[in-house]
Design a protein around this motif. Sequence first.
Motif, PDB file in Angstrom:
ATOM      1  N   PHE A  95       0.749  -0.925   0.520  1.00 49.07           N
ATOM      2  CA  PHE A  95      -0.555  -0.107   0.261  1.00 49.07           C
ATOM      3  C   PHE A  95       0.990   1.797  -0.024  1.00 49.07           C
ATOM      4  CE2 PHE A  95      -3.398  -2.786   0.645  1.00 49.07           C
ATOM      5  CZ  PHE A  95      -4.180  -2.196   0.798  1.00 49.07           C
ATOM      6  N   LEU A  96       1.922   1.280   0.762  1.00 48.48           N
ATOM      7  CA  LEU A  96       3.291   2.457   0.274  1.00 48.48           C
ATOM      8  C   LEU A  96       3.434   2.577  -0.893  1.00 48.48           C
ATOM      9  CD1 LEU A  96       4.964   4.536   1.517  1.00 48.48           C
ATOM     10  CD2 LEU A  96       6.710   2.705   2.463  1.00 48.48           C
ATOM     11  N   ALA A  97       3.499   1.364  -1.966  1.00 48.33           N
ATOM     12  CA  ALA A  97       3.560   1.312  -2.763  1.00 48.33           C
ATOM     13  C   ALA A  97       2.473   2.188  -3.747  1.00 48.33           C
ATOM     14  CB  ALA A  97       4.174  -0.031  -4.053  1.00 48.33           C
ATOM     15  N   LEU A  98       1.519   2.222  -3.363  1.00 48.62           N
ATOM     16  CA  LEU A  98       0.171   2.653  -4.500  1.00 48.62           C
ATOM     17  C   LEU A  98       0.366   3.726  -3.916  1.00 48.62           C
ATOM     18  CD1 LEU A  98      -2.444  -0.648  -3.624  1.00 48.62           C
ATOM     19  CD2 LEU A  98      -1.124   0.312  -6.337  1.00 48.62           C
ATOM     20  N   ALA A  99       0.659   3.825  -2.602  1.00 46.26           N
ATOM     21  CA  ALA A  99       0.505   5.720  -1.737  1.00 46.26           C
ATOM     22  C   ALA A  99       1.497   6.858  -2.739  1.00 46.26           C
ATOM     23  CB  ALA A  99       0.406   5.545  -0.984  1.00 46.26           C
ATOM     24  N   GLY A 116       3.447  10.033  -7.396  1.00 47.10           N
ATOM     25  CA  GLY A 116       4.398  10.016  -8.695  1.00 47.10           C
ATOM     26  C   GLY A 116       5.739   9.615  -8.255  1.00 47.10           C
ATOM     27  N   ARG A 117       5.799   8.857  -8.036  1.00 41.99           N
ATOM     28  CA  ARG A 117       7.166   8.660  -7.257  1.00 41.99           C
ATOM     29  C   ARG A 117       7.536   7.298  -7.825  1.00 41.99           C
ATOM     30  NH1 ARG A 117       6.510  11.384  -1.384  1.00 41.99           N
ATOM     31  NH2 ARG A 117       8.815  10.258  -1.190  1.00 41.99           N
ATOM     32  N   LEU A 165       8.221   1.559  -6.837  1.00 42.86           N
ATOM     33  CA  LEU A 165       8.741   0.227  -7.472  1.00 42.86           C
ATOM     34  C   LEU A 165       9.362  -0.696  -6.722  1.00 42.86           C
ATOM     35  CD1 LEU A 165       8.934  -2.039 -10.110  1.00 42.86           C
ATOM     36  CD2 LEU A 165      10.484  -0.884 -10.731  1.00 42.86           C
ATOM     37  N   ARG A 166      10.634   0.574  -5.879  1.00 39.84           N
ATOM     38  CA  ARG A 166      11.326  -0.388  -5.675  1.00 39.84           C
ATOM     39  C   ARG A 166      10.857  -1.130  -4.857  1.00 39.84           C
ATOM     40  NH1 ARG A 166      17.024   2.487  -2.593  1.00 39.84           N
ATOM     41  NH2 ARG A 166      17.321   0.895  -1.249  1.00 39.84           N
ATOM     42  N   GLU A 167       9.964  -0.303  -3.395  1.00 39.40           N
ATOM     43  CA  GLU A 167       8.818  -0.459  -2.637  1.00 39.40           C
ATOM     44  C   GLU A 167       8.073  -2.393  -2.621  1.00 39.40           C
ATOM     45  OE1 GLU A 167       8.714  -0.362   1.212  1.00 39.40           O
ATOM     46  OE2 GLU A 167       9.202   1.560   0.480  1.00 39.40           O
ATOM     47  N   VAL A 168       7.552  -1.593  -3.640  1.00 39.80           N
ATOM     48  CA  VAL A 168       7.261  -3.599  -3.985  1.00 39.80           C
ATOM     49  C   VAL A 168       8.312  -4.579  -4.286  1.00 39.80           C
ATOM     50  CG1 VAL A 168       5.888  -4.547  -5.683  1.00 39.80           C
ATOM     51  CG2 VAL A 168       4.493  -2.375  -5.154  1.00 39.80           C
ATOM     52  N   VAL A 169       9.568  -4.185  -4.891  1.00 38.50           N
ATOM     53  CA  VAL A 169      10.431  -5.368  -4.804  1.00 38.50           C
ATOM     54  C   VAL A 169      11.481  -5.595  -3.441  1.00 38.50           C
ATOM     55  CG1 VAL A 169      12.448  -5.063  -6.595  1.00 38.50           C
ATOM     56  CG2 VAL A 169      10.111  -4.532  -7.425  1.00 38.50           C
TER      57      VAL A 169
END
Length: 161
Positions: free
Chosen positions: A118-122, A127-128, A133-137
């Motif tokens: 959810f952090l990655a979605l936020a 626009g970051r 992508l880094r967060e999800v990976v």
Amino acid sequence: MSAEAWEAQVAALWSDETIDDDTRIARMAELAAAAPHPALGAFELGGANDSGGREAEAEVHYADATANGLGAVDPARAAQLVVQHASTLRNLGRTDEAIAMLRDAPPHPTTGAAPRVFLALALHSAGRHDEALREVVEAIEPTLPRYNRSVRAYAADLTER
């Protein structure tokens, strides 16, 4: 009503796929009023509003659950609250608040990697995209059976932390 009976009724309401959102919200409001603790009722009513697309109403109830001490009453629900509340904030356009909330999310087995997803979605909504992508990976890297070192390196190349 006993706490066990209340929990059973809440679970039954969530699992009832035959009712519409308005009915679920109305029934959850009744259950929230009878909750064994105000924080529990606020959390569940927030969730019902959230799943019914009423994010502004959900946000009020989520804030009430926090103010009424959900973390002390039910740590599992408190962990879920962070994810749900932050997601609601993101949907309301309050991405900076959502990002801050999710960065501070405590780990809990009931949420697993969900706070990071959810952090990655936020982050994406803000626009970051490289950070998202880094967060999800990085969230899924521990689940990989191999290539972990390479994946960590590729993720690190996406942004400077």
